[in-house]
Write an enzyme that holds these catalytic residues in place. Structure first.
Site, PDB file in Angstrom:
ATOM      1  N   SER A 156       8.983  -6.504  11.515  1.00 21.79           N
ATOM      2  CA  SER A 156      10.336  -7.066  11.563  1.00 21.79           C
ATOM      3  C   SER A 156      10.339  -8.365  12.375  1.00 21.79           C
ATOM      4  O   SER A 156       9.621  -9.302  12.038  1.00 21.79           O
ATOM      5  CB  SER A 156      11.296  -6.020  12.130  1.00 21.79           C
ATOM      6  OG  SER A 156      12.628  -6.426  11.987  1.00 21.79           O
ATOM      7  N   ASP A 396      -6.273  18.865 -11.759  1.00 22.69           N
ATOM      8  CA  ASP A 396      -5.554  19.787 -10.875  1.00 22.69           C
ATOM      9  C   ASP A 396      -4.147  20.067 -11.392  1.00 22.69           C
ATOM     10  O   ASP A 396      -3.186  20.145 -10.621  1.00 22.69           O
ATOM     11  CB  ASP A 396      -5.505  19.251  -9.439  1.00 22.69           C
ATOM     12  CG  ASP A 396      -6.895  19.081  -8.843  1.00 22.69           C
ATOM     13  OD1 ASP A 396      -7.736  19.972  -9.058  1.00 22.69           O
ATOM     14  OD2 ASP A 396      -7.147  18.054  -8.188  1.00 22.69           O
TER      15      ASP A 396
END
Length: 562
Positions: A156, A396
């Site tokens: 920031s 998976d």
């Protein structure tokens, strides 16, 4: 390559630099007494630096000039296992410091950077920390540390400080910092010398054009920036909410700021770094990163909603959490990773890779099972081909859910368990496509019927066919393929090796999915060369030779890159 590749250092170096940068950035927000950053980092105090400015209890350095006293910085050294100093880090704190610090002073500095004096943002670091940076440079030289071993980071307003040092580095502090490494998170400003990392739906990130405020700073400001990541989405509750997005995206809209927090950056981007897809990404890749609240996961589909930024092009990467997520690709080419948890996947077509991760994971087909065909390579990957030819490589995935006709023109979901022999629904078994599967060694496989799949898997394989509509998947290793009747698919993924195709015809298709350096939009003509009677196609670090095929017999319609 990798999303955070900096100065073309390569994927592993980019990962290490990012990991150090995010660790230092979070440390700048850390209250006294919290753990030090991992990786051999430790604070360097004012005494060691010979610094005489204001210093806090943690060793925090405060801004030196009037009107900059709310600025804070940390200086740390990086040490190897033997305790030798091998690098330096300077981390600038952003606004507010998670509830401590001079927030009012920070807000004033933010405002002045946006609309204040000319070059306020550019000169921020010199006004706040001129003396400190001089002492850091002198300390580095005295200890044999060069600029290439110095990392400057911040989030920031702290990121603005990073960009300020980079812009001023050639003409200040003896020029020492000119060759330093600069990584900023969520910075409103951009310097060409900085890796500026941020979420496109963070209203602070890139709010200024360089260091200039304009009317566009108040709305969407997602224009391309050469030094910045351009297409990472923080998929949080605000981004997902239709109601909350009725209010315009703006730095003046408090709801938009939910994508700005430093912890949200660390949590989301650390999962990007850990992703199996990381090396397939580049600075401008589209990434959708879930940062939903815990109670929203499992109820909200994570997808590219096209909010807060310019339209995305190319393949989309979607990264879940370690909870149970709902992950949804679009009609294009998608790479979706579930991680831990019982995840559910959807996709609307294209060429895709779906990684379930740990847990019991489900792929929702959203259409009748008869619209698809399935092939199992015997090595843990299930291939799902849709009616339009799109192919999804899935790992998976424990179950597929099809949508079948129901009573009164309705529909019903039917679950099919993925097994070694086929898809099980109770006692009903849907067989996979006929295939011949190799192993970890060199194999010779020959198709026996139209529509066969030939999986070489690892090793240097010989795949033969005199049938049509055969899918050749050589796998890893240097494979030789002999095709016959045409309308075949040659599928390459990952580090596929150096392969040779005999009998290529114009009706055949070459598909490359997840090959590093050759994503969607890859132009084969820039990487194809005729060698005698053959064509050599270099794809990423690997290559395919089309035997007896000239360049003039190829067309873009024969190639798919995802």
């Amino acid at each position: 390559m990798g999303l955070f590749d900096y100065k073309n250092a390569g994927g592993s170096a980019g990962k290490e630099l990012y990991s150090d940068a995010i660790a230092l950035t979070l440390y700048a927000y850390t209250p006294t007494g919290q753990p030090l950053p991992a990786g051999g980092w430790a604070p360097i105090g004012a005494t060691a630096l010979g610094y005489h400015g204001k210093v806090g209890a943690q060793g925090t350095f405060f801004g030196e000039k009037d009107d900059f006293t709310s600025a804070e910085a940390e200086v740390l050294g990086k040490y190897d296992a033997a305790g030798k100093l091998i690098g330096l880090g300077v981390a600038f704190r952003g606004t507010g410091g998670l509830g401590y610090g001079d927030t009012f002073g920070d807000l004033k500095n933010n405002l002045l950077a946006a609309i204040g004096p000319v070059d306020y943002a550019k000169n921020y670091a010199k006004n706040a920390f001129d003396g400190l940076l001089k002492d850091v440079a002198a300390f580095a030289v005295a200890h044999g540390i060069g600029a290439k071993d110095v990392l400057v980071s911040g989030h920031s307003l702290g990121g603005l400080g990073v960009n300020s040092v980079a812009e001023l580095s050639g003409d200040n502090w003896g020029g020492f910092f000119k060759g330093a490494n600069y990584v900023a998170f969520a910075s409103p400003t951009q310097s060409a010398h900085v890796m500026n990392i941020g979420y496109e739906n963070d209203p602070v990130f890139r709010a200024l054009d360089g260091t200039t405020f304009s009317s566009s700073s108040l709305g969407k400001h997602d224009g391309y920036q050469a030094s910045a990541t351009n297409n990472i989405v923080n998929f949080n509750d605000h981004y997902a909410s239709t109601a909350q997005n009725l209010a315009p995206f703006s730095i003046l809209n408090p709801l938009s700021w939910s994508a700005h927090g430093s912890l949200g950056y660390a949590d989301g981007l650390n999962r990007v770094i850990d992703s199996a897809f990381y090396d397939l990404t580049s600075k401008d890749s589209t990434l959708i990163v879930s940062n939903l609240q815990q109670d929203s996961r499992g109820k909200t589909w994570i997808e590219d909603l096209g909010r807060s930024g310019e339209p995305h092009t190319g393949s989309t990467f979607i990264i879940g959490t370690d909870s149970s997520d709902l992950l949804k690709g679009g009609a294009g080419n998608d790479f979706i990773e579930g991680r831990d948890g019982d995840d559910r996947f959807r996709d609307d077509g294209g060429y895709n890779i779906l990684l379930g991760g740990k847990g019991h994971n489900t792929f929702e087909l959203q259409k009748p099972l008869q619209n698809f065909s399935f092939a199992n390579d015997g090595d843990g990957t299930l291939y799902v081909r849709d009616a339009y030819g799109g192919i999804s490589l899935t790992r998976d995935i424990g179950a597929l859910v099809s949508k079948e006709p129901g009573a009164w023109f309705g529909s019903r979901d039917v679950t099919h368990t993925v097994s070694a022999d086929g898809l099980l629904n109770g006692t009903a078994l849907t067989h996979y496509n006929h295939s011949l599967n190799g192993d970890a060694y060199g194999n010779t496989l020959a198709a026996t019927q139209d529509g066969d799949w030939l999986f070489g898997n690892a090793g240097n394989d010989l795949l033969r066919s005199d049938k049509s509509h055969v899918t050749f998947v050589g796998g890893a290793g240097n494979d030789v393929m002999h095709a016959g009747a045409g309308n075949n698919t040659f599928l390459f993924s990952g580090a596929f090796g150096f392969d040779t195709i005999n009998g290529y015809q114009g009706s055949d298709k070459l598909v490359f999915i997840g090959v590093q350096g050759a994503g969607q939009g890859y132009d084969y003509t820039q990487h194809a060369a005729q060698t005698g009677q053959d064509t050599l196609l270099k794809v990423g670090d690997f290559a395919v030779t089309l035997v007896g095929v000239g360049l003039d017999h190829l067309s873009a319609s024969s190639f798919t890159f995802a």
